[in-house]
Design an enzyme around this catalytic site. Structure first.
Site: not given
Ligand code: 1CP
Length: 344
Positions: A26, A30, A39, A75, A152
């Site tokens: 990540r 954000r 965003r 994502d 999910y």
């Molecule tokens: O790492 C990076 O910088 C690349 C981008 C990336 C990656 C690798 C994003 C952007 N998401 C992910 C993987 C991801 N997505 C995972 C595996 C990693 C982890 O465990 O954190 C998971 C579980 C998700 C699912 C997801 N997508 C969540 C988690 C929700 C939960 O159940 O807790 C969320 C909040 C998202 C949205 C998302 N994905 C990425 C971003 C920057 C965001 C935030 C979106 C926004 O701006 O509102």
């Protein structure tokens, strides 16, 4: 074009490097002002689907933080959208699937789709990012692991206890098997399409595998994660990432990968011994440690490097993703500390 021997790729192969390579899960997100600005103007899915924006979001942290690898901005849930489950990202609340899978009938109702054409926007981003990076650092592609994606699909959102997910494998093991086989197949194809477009390594995110007992992991998850890893184009390093899996490390290793992700709940040297020194490891600073002072961050970096003991095959990272409120200058201090303290 000859690919230079990047420290990140060398470390994936457990070759000696002149310093320990570092990147952050990540690293685009954000906590960064540049991301928040974009965003505010675009929905999350739009950021993923417009390859110019995804490219900008991927490359900005590489330049700003001085990390040794880029990770594709996308994502793990994008691959679920063409299955017809009603994926939506609502502001602040995280992702939601409006039509979750709860039965064998639901599993069989998931749409078949063409991974190459339906997710072509992802490969478009990969190509643009590689061009933009000009080989300065390698690009990591990624996908969710079958279990984390299934959780999910079944829960319809993030979950605390995974009751619906576990109930499906307890009560309908045949339906579970069909679901996991389908996921493993599309995930393998998806990773190979990213690789064909230019991804130089791939990470498999099994973020929620830590909720499983070792026996359930072995029976209901390990064969499918292994199938994905075995399907990846030979020669491309695979990072097998999970969290909360200290008690599952032997099984995680058995599932495969050139690099095993370790989170902060295990000391790096003990985690490395548990998975074996014949595999590389990635980790394992607590993401919350980045809220401490830069001096404190440096001493925690030093502690992890000491446990890695200069052994080839350590990639420095957090144990999980950067948290939204993290101060950017603390992230930079962490990256600088890794480079300074590991120089050899
Ligand atoms: O790492 C990076 O910088 C690349 C981008 C990336 C990656 C690798 C994003 C952007 N998401 C992910 C993987 C991801 N997505 C995972 C595996 C990693 C982890 O465990 O954190 C998971 C579980 C998700 C699912 C997801 N997508 C969540 C988690 C929700 C939960 O159940 O807790 C969320 C909040 C998202 C949205 C998302 N994905 C990425 C971003 C920057 C965001 C935030 C979106 C926004 O701006 O509102």
């Amino acid at each position: 074009m000859a690919t230079p021997n990047h420290p990140f790729l060398a470390a994936c192969r457990r070759e000696p490097t002149s310093f320990t390579p570092v990147w952050l899960m990540r690293q685009a997100g954000r906590y960064m002002e540049e991301y928040r600005k974009l965003r505010a103007q675009h929905g999350f899915l739009e950021l993923c689907k417009k390859s110019d924006l995804a490219t900008e979001i991927t490359v900005t942290p590489v330049e700003k933080l001085g990390v040794d690898a880029a990770i594709l901005f996308a994502d793990i849930l994008l691959i679920l959208e063409p299955m017809g489950v009603g994926l939506e990202y609502s502001k602040g609340d995280g992702p939601v699937l409006h039509h979750p899978v709860r039965s064998g009938k639901d599993v069989d109702g998931l749409k078949e789709f063409n991974v190459e054409t339906e997710l072509s926007y992802v490969y478009e981003s990969v190509k643009k990012i590689r061009k933009e990076l000009k080989n300065k650092v390698p690009l990591i592609g990624f996908a969710g692991a079958p279990f984390t994606l299934a959780s999910y699909l079944i829960e319809g959102a993030g979950s605390r206890n995974y009751v619906h997910t576990k109930r499906l494998f307890y009560s309908a093991p045949e339906a579970w098997k069909r679901l996991m086989e389908r996921l493993a197949k599309v995930i393998g194809e998806y990773l190979n399409c990213q690789i064909a477009a230019g991804a130089q390594a791939v990470q498999i995110f099994d973020s929620w595998a830590g909720c499983l007992t070792p026996n359930d992991y072995e029976q209901f998850v390990q064969p499918y994660t292994k199938a994905v890893i075995d399907a990846v184009t030979p020669g491309v390093p695979v990072i097998n990432f999970s969290t909360g899996t200290t008690g599952l490390l032997k099984n995680i290793r058995a599932a495969g990968g050139d690099v095993i992700g370790l989170d902060w709940r295990v000391n790096l040297d003990e985690g490395w011994a548990a998975v074996g020194h014949d595999v590389a490891v990635q980790g394992n600073l607590d993401p919350v440690a980045l809220f401490a002072s830069p001096k404190e961050i440096k001493s925690r970096v030093a502690e992890i490097l000491k446990r890695a003991a200069g052994r080839p095959g350590h990639i420095f990272n957090l144990g999980h993703g950067v948290l939204p409120e993290t101060p950017v200058d603390h992230v930079i201090a962490m990256v600088d500390a890794v480079h300074e303290l590991s120089a050899r």
